[in-house]
Design a protein around this motif. Sequence first.
Motif, PDB file in Angstrom:
ATOM      1  N   MET A   1       0.825  -1.198   0.000  1.00 44.58           N
ATOM      2  CA  MET A   1       0.000   0.000   0.000  1.00 44.58           C
ATOM      3  C   MET A   1       0.868   1.260   0.000  1.00 44.58           C
ATOM      4  O   MET A   1       0.549   2.236  -0.666  1.00 44.58           O
ATOM      5  N   LYS A   2       1.984   1.215   0.747  1.00 41.08           N
ATOM      6  CA  LYS A   2       2.883   2.358   0.828  1.00 41.08           C
ATOM      7  C   LYS A   2       3.413   2.739  -0.557  1.00 41.08           C
ATOM      8  O   LYS A   2       3.478   3.917  -0.900  1.00 41.08           O
ATOM      9  N   GLU A   3       3.775   1.750  -1.374  1.00 38.63           N
ATOM     10  CA  GLU A   3       4.307   2.018  -2.712  1.00 38.63           C
ATOM     11  C   GLU A   3       3.244   2.625  -3.621  1.00 38.63           C
ATOM     12  O   GLU A   3       3.543   3.482  -4.440  1.00 38.63           O
ATOM     13  N   LYS A   4       2.006   2.189  -3.460  1.00 30.37           N
ATOM     14  CA  LYS A   4       0.915   2.736  -4.264  1.00 30.37           C
ATOM     15  C   LYS A   4       0.693   4.209  -3.930  1.00 30.37           C
ATOM     16  O   LYS A   4       0.524   5.044  -4.821  1.00 30.37           O
ATOM     17  N   ILE A   5       0.743   4.543  -2.659  1.00 29.07           N
ATOM     18  CA  ILE A   5       0.564   5.934  -2.223  1.00 29.07           C
ATOM     19  C   ILE A   5       1.722   6.794  -2.723  1.00 29.07           C
ATOM     20  O   ILE A   5       1.506   7.905  -3.219  1.00 29.07           O
ATOM     21  N   LYS A   6       2.956   6.271  -2.628  1.00 33.16           N
ATOM     22  CA  LYS A   6       4.116   7.017  -3.135  1.00 33.16           C
ATOM     23  C   LYS A   6       3.964   7.287  -4.627  1.00 33.16           C
ATOM     24  O   LYS A   6       4.263   8.389  -5.089  1.00 33.16           O
ATOM     25  N   GLY A   7       3.510   6.306  -5.387  1.00 34.04           N
ATOM     26  CA  GLY A   7       3.314   6.484  -6.824  1.00 34.04           C
ATOM     27  C   GLY A   7       2.253   7.524  -7.127  1.00 34.04           C
ATOM     28  O   GLY A   7       2.415   8.363  -8.018  1.00 34.04           O
ATOM     29  N   LEU A   8       1.145   7.481  -6.398  1.00 29.17           N
ATOM     30  CA  LEU A   8       0.075   8.466  -6.590  1.00 29.17           C
ATOM     31  C   LEU A   8       0.544   9.876  -6.254  1.00 29.17           C
ATOM     32  O   LEU A   8       0.276  10.823  -7.000  1.00 29.17           O
ATOM     33  N   LEU A   9       1.256  10.026  -5.141  1.00 35.11           N
ATOM     34  CA  LEU A   9       1.767  11.349  -4.754  1.00 35.11           C
ATOM     35  C   LEU A   9       2.768  11.875  -5.773  1.00 35.11           C
ATOM     36  O   LEU A   9       2.729  13.058  -6.139  1.00 35.11           O
ATOM     37  N   ALA A  10       3.660  11.017  -6.252  1.00 34.67           N
ATOM     38  CA  ALA A  10       4.636  11.435  -7.265  1.00 34.67           C
ATOM     39  C   ALA A  10       3.911  11.914  -8.522  1.00 34.67           C
ATOM     40  O   ALA A  10       4.292  12.926  -9.120  1.00 34.67           O
ATOM     41  N   GLY A  11       2.870  11.191  -8.918  1.00 40.62           N
ATOM     42  CA  GLY A  11       2.090  11.582 -10.092  1.00 40.62           C
ATOM     43  C   GLY A  11       1.422  12.922  -9.922  1.00 40.62           C
ATOM     44  O   GLY A  11       1.429  13.766 -10.825  1.00 40.62           O
ATOM     45  N   ILE A  12       0.840  13.165  -8.750  1.00 46.95           N
ATOM     46  CA  ILE A  12       0.173  14.437  -8.475  1.00 46.95           C
ATOM     47  C   ILE A  12       1.177  15.579  -8.487  1.00 46.95           C
ATOM     48  O   ILE A  12       0.948  16.630  -9.109  1.00 46.95           O
ATOM     49  N   ILE A  13       2.314  15.386  -7.833  1.00 48.52           N
ATOM     50  CA  ILE A  13       3.337  16.438  -7.776  1.00 48.52           C
ATOM     51  C   ILE A  13       3.875  16.738  -9.174  1.00 48.52           C
ATOM     52  O   ILE A  13       4.018  17.903  -9.564  1.00 48.52           O
ATOM     53  N   PHE A  14       4.148  15.688  -9.950  1.00 49.49           N
ATOM     54  CA  PHE A  14       4.673  15.900 -11.299  1.00 49.49           C
ATOM     55  C   PHE A  14       3.661  16.641 -12.169  1.00 49.49           C
ATOM     56  O   PHE A  14       4.021  17.563 -12.902  1.00 49.49           O
ATOM     57  N   ARG A  15       2.391  16.266 -12.084  1.00 47.88           N
ATOM     58  CA  ARG A  15       1.357  16.949 -12.878  1.00 47.88           C
ATOM     59  C   ARG A  15       1.203  18.413 -12.452  1.00 47.88           C
ATOM     60  O   ARG A  15       0.969  19.286 -13.288  1.00 47.88           O
ATOM     61  N   LEU A  16       1.346  18.676 -11.173  1.00 48.10           N
ATOM     62  CA  LEU A  16       1.270  20.049 -10.678  1.00 48.10           C
ATOM     63  C   LEU A  16       2.439  20.882 -11.227  1.00 48.10           C
ATOM     64  O   LEU A  16       2.234  22.009 -11.697  1.00 48.10           O
ATOM     65  N   ILE A  17       3.630  20.317 -11.205  1.00 49.24           N
ATOM     66  CA  ILE A  17       4.793  21.027 -11.759  1.00 49.24           C
ATOM     67  C   ILE A  17       4.596  21.257 -13.255  1.00 49.24           C
ATOM     68  O   ILE A  17       4.891  22.337 -13.769  1.00 49.24           O
ATOM     69  N   ALA A  18       4.091  20.257 -13.961  1.00 41.81           N
ATOM     70  CA  ALA A  18       3.834  20.409 -15.397  1.00 41.81           C
ATOM     71  C   ALA A  18       2.828  21.530 -15.648  1.00 41.81           C
ATOM     72  O   ALA A  18       2.987  22.324 -16.579  1.00 41.81           O
ATOM     73  N   LEU A  19       1.811  21.613 -14.818  1.00 42.83           N
ATOM     74  CA  LEU A  19       0.807  22.666 -14.955  1.00 42.83           C
ATOM     75  C   LEU A  19       1.423  24.040 -14.678  1.00 42.83           C
ATOM     76  O   LEU A  19       1.222  24.991 -15.440  1.00 42.83           O
ATOM     77  N   LEU A  20       2.196  24.148 -13.609  1.00 44.09           N
ATOM     78  CA  LEU A  20       2.806  25.424 -13.239  1.00 44.09           C
ATOM     79  C   LEU A  20       3.838  25.906 -14.258  1.00 44.09           C
ATOM     80  O   LEU A  20       4.064  27.115 -14.388  1.00 44.09           O
ATOM     81  N   THR A  21       4.447  24.987 -14.974  1.00 42.67           N
ATOM     82  CA  THR A  21       5.447  25.368 -15.984  1.00 42.67           C
ATOM     83  C   THR A  21       4.850  25.367 -17.386  1.00 42.67           C
ATOM     84  O   THR A  21       5.591  25.428 -18.376  1.00 42.67           O
ATOM     85  N   LEU A  22       3.527  25.266 -17.474  1.00 40.92           N
ATOM     86  CA  LEU A  22       2.819  25.238 -18.757  1.00 40.92           C
ATOM     87  C   LEU A  22       3.339  24.122 -19.662  1.00 40.92           C
ATOM     88  O   LEU A  22       3.491  24.280 -20.874  1.00 40.92           O
ATOM     89  N   GLY A  23       3.635  22.995 -19.040  1.00 45.97           N
ATOM     90  CA  GLY A  23       4.082  21.817 -19.794  1.00 45.97           C
ATOM     91  C   GLY A  23       5.537  21.845 -20.202  1.00 45.97           C
ATOM     92  O   GLY A  23       6.003  20.964 -20.919  1.00 45.97           O
TER      93      GLY A  23
END
Length: 154
Positions: free
Chosen positions: A1-23
């Motif tokens: 379960m811990k690995e699944k949560i880490k993967g989800l958080l990494a995905g959210i953070i990466f998508r947020l950075i992509a949004l803030l940098t306009l891709g």
Amino acid sequence: MKEKIKGLLAGIIFRLIALLTLGQISPILSACVIIEKDGQILLVDRSDGLGYTIPGGIVRYKETLEECVRREASEETGYDVEITNIVGVYSSVDRDPRFRAVSIAYRGHIKGGTEHGSGEGQACWRDPEAVLGHMAFDCEHMLKDYLSGHQCLS
């Protein structure tokens, strides 16, 4: 379960950075190694339930691809590995559903070590036919390229 949560958080953070940098952000770089012994492939049966993966992971800022492969293989399987060749470069936009990543797959062999699992999952040896259809991300594509001897640049 811990690995699944880490993967989800990494995905959210990466998508947020992509949004803030306009891709305008580069994909994450990862590397893995395919090792065959007696007709079986060394894999990790993931603890998050996504299926089997090839040992490997994300390249750290101050390491080479090859250092990443050796580190990740050791962490995930307990084996010390040597890289012998390249299988392919995998850059499909949807290759990893968690975040945008490019992966370099190598072939290699075991130099030493003792098999063990990790938080990622349990190291195991499987016949390729037994895991096809049960692999996470695009590891099945990598394994098929390895088995066919086809070098992939996609």
